[in-house]
Design a protein around this motif. Sequence first.
Motif, PDB file in Angstrom:
ATOM      1  N   VAL A 189       0.853  -1.182   0.000  1.00 13.72           N
ATOM      2  CA  VAL A 189       0.000   0.000   0.000  1.00 13.72           C
ATOM      3  C   VAL A 189       0.890   1.233   0.000  1.00 13.72           C
ATOM      4  O   VAL A 189       1.853   1.313   0.763  1.00 13.72           O
ATOM      5  CB  VAL A 189      -0.910   0.042   1.250  1.00 13.72           C
ATOM      6  N   SER A 190       0.565   2.203  -0.865  1.00 16.06           N
ATOM      7  CA  SER A 190       1.244   3.494  -0.846  1.00 16.06           C
ATOM      8  C   SER A 190       0.195   4.600  -0.935  1.00 16.06           C
ATOM      9  O   SER A 190      -0.884   4.393  -1.479  1.00 16.06           O
ATOM     10  CB  SER A 190       2.248   3.610  -1.997  1.00 16.06           C
ATOM     11  N   SER A 191       0.516   5.774  -0.355  1.00 11.92           N
ATOM     12  CA  SER A 191      -0.424   6.898  -0.352  1.00 11.92           C
ATOM     13  C   SER A 191       0.322   8.185  -0.025  1.00 11.92           C
ATOM     14  O   SER A 191       1.505   8.157   0.335  1.00 11.92           O
ATOM     15  CB  SER A 191      -1.524   6.673   0.677  1.00 11.92           C
ATOM     16  N   ASP A 192      -0.391   9.319  -0.119  1.00 11.36           N
ATOM     17  CA  ASP A 192       0.182  10.613   0.252  1.00 11.36           C
ATOM     18  C   ASP A 192       0.289  10.769   1.763  1.00 11.36           C
ATOM     19  O   ASP A 192       1.236  11.370   2.266  1.00 11.36           O
ATOM     20  CB  ASP A 192      -0.670  11.761  -0.316  1.00 11.36           C
ATOM     21  N   ASN A 193      -0.717  10.262   2.497  1.00 14.45           N
ATOM     22  CA  ASN A 193      -0.760  10.408   3.953  1.00 14.45           C
ATOM     23  C   ASN A 193      -1.183   9.104   4.602  1.00 14.45           C
ATOM     24  O   ASN A 193      -1.859   8.278   3.987  1.00 14.45           O
ATOM     25  CB  ASN A 193      -1.758  11.511   4.355  1.00 14.45           C
ATOM     26  N   PHE A 194      -0.833   8.967   5.875  1.00 10.61           N
ATOM     27  CA  PHE A 194      -1.135   7.748   6.620  1.00 10.61           C
ATOM     28  C   PHE A 194      -1.439   8.098   8.067  1.00 10.61           C
ATOM     29  O   PHE A 194      -0.799   8.960   8.666  1.00 10.61           O
ATOM     30  CB  PHE A 194       0.075   6.808   6.557  1.00 10.61           C
ATOM     31  N   ASN A 202      -4.210   9.602  -3.273  1.00  6.65           N
ATOM     32  CA  ASN A 202      -3.497   8.796  -4.270  1.00  6.65           C
ATOM     33  C   ASN A 202      -3.110   7.422  -3.734  1.00  6.65           C
ATOM     34  O   ASN A 202      -1.964   6.993  -3.834  1.00  6.65           O
ATOM     35  CB  ASN A 202      -2.252   9.530  -4.768  1.00  6.65           C
ATOM     36  N   VAL A 203      -4.076   6.726  -3.190  1.00  7.28           N
ATOM     37  CA  VAL A 203      -3.819   5.408  -2.596  1.00  7.28           C
ATOM     38  C   VAL A 203      -3.686   4.370  -3.702  1.00  7.28           C
ATOM     39  O   VAL A 203      -4.474   4.336  -4.651  1.00  7.28           O
ATOM     40  CB  VAL A 203      -4.962   5.004  -1.636  1.00  7.28           C
ATOM     41  N   LEU A 204      -2.679   3.514  -3.562  1.00  3.05           N
ATOM     42  CA  LEU A 204      -2.466   2.418  -4.495  1.00  3.05           C
ATOM     43  C   LEU A 204      -2.198   1.150  -3.698  1.00  3.05           C
ATOM     44  O   LEU A 204      -1.278   1.108  -2.880  1.00  3.05           O
ATOM     45  CB  LEU A 204      -1.293   2.704  -5.431  1.00  3.05           C
ATOM     46  N   VAL A 205      -3.021   0.121  -3.931  1.00  4.49           N
ATOM     47  CA  VAL A 205      -2.840  -1.190  -3.319  1.00  4.49           C
ATOM     48  C   VAL A 205      -2.453  -2.139  -4.445  1.00  4.49           C
ATOM     49  O   VAL A 205      -3.118  -2.168  -5.483  1.00  4.49           O
ATOM     50  CB  VAL A 205      -4.149  -1.693  -2.660  1.00  4.49           C
ATOM     51  N   THR A 206      -1.392  -2.910  -4.249  1.00  2.00           N
ATOM     52  CA  THR A 206      -0.996  -3.897  -5.253  1.00  2.00           C
ATOM     53  C   THR A 206      -0.760  -5.248  -4.594  1.00  2.00           C
ATOM     54  O   THR A 206      -0.312  -5.329  -3.454  1.00  2.00           O
ATOM     55  CB  THR A 206       0.282  -3.480  -6.015  1.00  2.00           C
ATOM     56  N   GLN A 207      -1.097  -6.301  -5.321  1.00  2.00           N
ATOM     57  CA  GLN A 207      -0.791  -7.681  -4.934  1.00  2.00           C
ATOM     58  C   GLN A 207      -0.596  -8.430  -6.244  1.00  2.00           C
ATOM     59  O   GLN A 207      -1.547  -8.841  -6.884  1.00  2.00           O
ATOM     60  CB  GLN A 207      -1.911  -8.306  -4.099  1.00  2.00           C
ATOM     61  N   GLY A 208       0.658  -8.566  -6.665  1.00  2.00           N
ATOM     62  CA  GLY A 208       0.930  -9.103  -7.991  1.00  2.00           C
ATOM     63  C   GLY A 208       0.362  -8.154  -9.020  1.00  2.00           C
ATOM     64  O   GLY A 208       0.596  -6.948  -8.969  1.00  2.00           O
TER      65      GLY A 208
END
Length: 162
Positions: free
Chosen positions: A31-36, A50-56
């Motif tokens: 998971v990546s984003s501008d804020n957490f 700008n949240v991005l979740v990746t799994q493969g």
Amino acid sequence: MRNKLLLALLLGLCSLASQANNNDFAEPVNVSSDNFDGSVKEKKLVYLGNVLVTQGSLKIKAERLEVDSSKGQGKEVFIASGTPASYSQVLDGDKPIEAMANEIRYDVATRVLTLTGNAEINQSGSVVKSAKIQYDLAQQKLNAEGGKDTQRVSTVFIPEKN
């Protein structure tokens, strides 16, 4: 006749989805984003911007993401929201599947994707739209529900090209 057409689309979507890259589920979830902001004690995290979740090859993009990891590792629940939030995954044979909704809920343990609010799923040009779509990634099962008032399940079939 309408039920037979819907069944044909669902079988078509499921047959393509059954070729999903099973290696995706063995990959870590990133998971990546501008804020957490998060609570380690409560095991609840919130990502904003700008949240991005990746799994493969699985990708979820959203404006906001809540992660509930209170049930333990590998049993996280991701709730993405946006206008819209989106999901995509590349299936074996380079067949992409794409979806969007106001809210996308991804349960890691059950591998179930729930799209709520202006939900739409698109594969090989065929489209299903409704108020809510539930897609079991492991079992390749799709369930679409119409909403209150006049929103109904809508399906567009694209014939195969010879």
